[in-house]
Design an enzyme around this catalytic site. Structure first.
Site, PDB file in Angstrom:
ATOM      1  CB  CYS A   1      -0.897  -0.014   1.239  1.00  0.00           C
ATOM      2  SG  CYS A   1      -1.991   1.403   1.371  1.00  0.00           S
TER       3      CYS A   1
ATOM      4  CG  HIS B   1      -5.812  -2.237  -1.120  1.00  0.00           C
ATOM      5  ND1 HIS B   1      -4.792  -2.915  -0.492  1.00  0.00           N
ATOM      6  CD2 HIS B   1      -5.505  -0.920  -0.993  1.00  0.00           C
ATOM      7  CE1 HIS B   1      -3.920  -2.041  -0.011  1.00  0.00           C
ATOM      8  NE2 HIS B   1      -4.333  -0.824  -0.311  1.00  0.00           N
ATOM      9  CD  GLU B   2      -6.834   1.643  -3.631  1.00  0.00           C
ATOM     10  OE1 GLU B   2      -6.924   2.593  -2.827  1.00  0.00           O
ATOM     11  OE2 GLU B   2      -5.764   1.045  -3.830  1.00  0.00           O
TER      12      GLU B   2
ATOM     13  CG  HIS C   1      -7.296   2.908   1.476  1.00  0.00           C
ATOM     14  ND1 HIS C   1      -6.462   3.159   2.541  1.00  0.00           N
ATOM     15  CD2 HIS C   1      -6.529   2.261   0.564  1.00  0.00           C
ATOM     16  CE1 HIS C   1      -5.254   2.692   2.289  1.00  0.00           C
ATOM     17  NE2 HIS C   1      -5.272   2.136   1.093  1.00  0.00           N
TER      18      HIS C   1
END
Length: 152
Positions: free
Chosen positions: A88, A130-131, A134
């Protein structure tokens, strides 16, 4: 266009739930463009707005198949499971194995306010998950096993 400094682990914005985008304004378009510029400058495959210090639900992803911009993205379907190594931009020099859905379907808005639905698998599915993590204040290291520190 502008390249922003990527916010790193320890910054409280990375632990916040990002705010939904209510209206797509010229500033939101500029945000998407700056996010893409930043992602490419850092040689990333994805970037979420909180990673440049902006608490908005927007992501950009490019795993080599072209740029995808998504506003208010959400995962609407998942299937399968696989473990793979992730890193990341906000956690430099660290990698770990993360279990994620093998396939996902993601829904969001494009820069024109049109709803788009994207089925994804492999690296694209992983990048979306993953995004979107966030945007929900979750870093990959919270889900990872076998965490390894690499040189910066």
């Amino acid at each position: 266009m502008a390249v922003y400094k990527v916010v790193e682990i320890g910054d409280p914005i990375l632990k916040e739930i990002a705010k939904p985008i209510k209206e797509i304004t010229p500033n939101i378009i500029k945000l998407l463009e700056n996010m893409a510029d930043t992602m490419y400058a850092y040689n990333g495959v994805g970037l979420a707005a909180p990673q440049i210090g902006v608490s908005k639900r927007a992501i950009v992803v490019d795993v080599g198949e072209g740029l995808i911009e998504l506003i208010n993205p959400e995962i609407i379907e998942v299937s399968g499971e696989e473990k793979d190594i992730e890193g990341c931009l906000s956690v430099p020099g660290v990698q770990g194995e993360v279990v994620r859905a093998k396939k996902v379907t993601v829904k969001g808005l494009n820069r024109y306010g049109e709803e788009i639905v994207i089925p994804a698998e492999g690296l694209l599915a992983r990048a979306f998950q993953h995004e979107i993590d966030h945007l929900n204040g979750i870093l990959f290291v919270e889900k990872a096993d076998n965490i390894v520190r690499k040189g910066r």
